[in-house]
Write a protein that holds these residues in place. Sequence first.
Motif, PDB file in Angstrom:
ATOM      1  N   GLY A 123       5.272   8.819   3.474  1.00 12.53           N
ATOM      2  CA  GLY A 123       5.183   7.404   3.792  1.00 12.53           C
ATOM      3  C   GLY A 123       6.118   6.549   2.953  1.00 12.53           C
ATOM      4  O   GLY A 123       6.821   7.042   2.071  1.00 12.53           O
ATOM      5  N   PRO A 124       6.139   5.253   3.236  1.00 17.18           N
ATOM      6  CA  PRO A 124       7.025   4.337   2.512  1.00 17.18           C
ATOM      7  C   PRO A 124       6.673   4.253   1.030  1.00 17.18           C
ATOM      8  O   PRO A 124       5.549   4.541   0.624  1.00 17.18           O
ATOM      9  CB  PRO A 124       6.790   2.987   3.202  1.00 17.18           C
ATOM     10  N   ALA A 125       7.647   3.818   0.261  1.00 20.37           N
ATOM     11  CA  ALA A 125       7.427   3.648  -1.177  1.00 20.37           C
ATOM     12  C   ALA A 125       6.418   2.538  -1.443  1.00 20.37           C
ATOM     13  O   ALA A 125       6.461   1.484  -0.812  1.00 20.37           O
ATOM     14  CB  ALA A 125       8.748   3.322  -1.856  1.00 20.37           C
ATOM     15  N   LYS A 126       5.531   2.801  -2.370  1.00 27.48           N
ATOM     16  CA  LYS A 126       4.596   1.756  -2.805  1.00 27.48           C
ATOM     17  C   LYS A 126       5.267   0.819  -3.805  1.00 27.48           C
ATOM     18  O   LYS A 126       4.877  -0.343  -3.940  1.00 27.48           O
ATOM     19  CB  LYS A 126       3.353   2.394  -3.440  1.00 27.48           C
ATOM     20  N   GLY A 127       6.280   1.317  -4.494  1.00 29.23           N
ATOM     21  CA  GLY A 127       7.020   0.498  -5.440  1.00 29.23           C
ATOM     22  C   GLY A 127       6.283   0.299  -6.752  1.00 29.23           C
ATOM     23  O   GLY A 127       5.144   0.739  -6.926  1.00 29.23           O
ATOM     24  N   TYR A 128       6.972  -0.356  -7.677  1.00 26.15           N
ATOM     25  CA  TYR A 128       6.412  -0.671  -8.994  1.00 26.15           C
ATOM     26  C   TYR A 128       6.376  -2.190  -9.153  1.00 26.15           C
ATOM     27  O   TYR A 128       7.119  -2.911  -8.492  1.00 26.15           O
ATOM     28  CB  TYR A 128       7.295  -0.064 -10.093  1.00 26.15           C
ATOM     29  N   PRO A 129       5.525  -2.687 -10.039  1.00 25.18           N
ATOM     30  CA  PRO A 129       5.504  -4.139 -10.281  1.00 25.18           C
ATOM     31  C   PRO A 129       6.878  -4.613 -10.752  1.00 25.18           C
ATOM     32  O   PRO A 129       7.526  -3.943 -11.563  1.00 25.18           O
ATOM     33  CB  PRO A 129       4.456  -4.303 -11.386  1.00 25.18           C
TER      34      PRO A 129
END
Length: 291
Positions: free
Chosen positions: A146-152
Amino acid sequence: MPQRNGLITTAELAGILDHPDLRLFDCTTYLEYQPEGSGVPYIAVPGRHTFEAGHIPGADFLDLQGEFSQAGIELHFMMPATAQLEAAFGRHGLGANSRVVLYSIGTPQWATRFWWMLKSLGYDNAAVLDGGLDTWKAEGRALETGPAKGYPPATFIAKPRAGYFVDKHATLQASGDRDTVVVNALNPQLHKGLEPSRYGRPGHIPGSVNVSAATLINPETKAFLPLADAESKFAAQGVTKDKRVVAYCGGGISATIDLFQLYRLGYDNLALYDASMGEWAKDESLPIEAG
């Protein structure tokens, strides 16, 4: 043999996956080569599709051409303004206390390109995953889809270092400097001008030696060759620690494999000709030689 690190194993990465300061990035780009005579050597396609099909848990995705290169110019992947990079890395959560691990698929060259860019920005806490996703998968380790959740988001403050990137004028001067060795990371056939070049005139920068990036990687595992083996390949071409090294390739990507290995071997005076043969081969004012 003086060594520096910069490399992290899959086992070491597995042990820090839950570390709150870890910033793990898939850097993969794919090159779709275009027909001869099209005037365009390749189209750069971000590896987001393979990232979403399977990535190391928690990883984010970095689009080299889309976010981290100069826009609106013919050459791909050219180092952009520092402010653009500060904003882009900050969007992806890279801050002063981050521990960065970079990987790619099929070849480490996309990870080493980001590693070199970060080094040039004064950021030293980045490592390349040995074997990349290929080794991680071969060992049966966990994957996420799935897509990246990313970082703050974070504040990334660059401290640029001079000399990491050079232009055609500096490279031409370097090619005639007895204290500098210019290293071509393309394959031997392209270096010798024995096969057509997608970049323009066949051949290489006069006086440059050939240490193909592909020969510094295990073709089966995609892991880096042991440093002793890499050192012997460079030494065979007259690359020694008392000389400055300017590396080039087709588009400033695979040459970062050479630079990464040289850095790990303890070399200090290293530079990348960013535009590489994408510029040089088309510029009739610049000398070129074959054989």
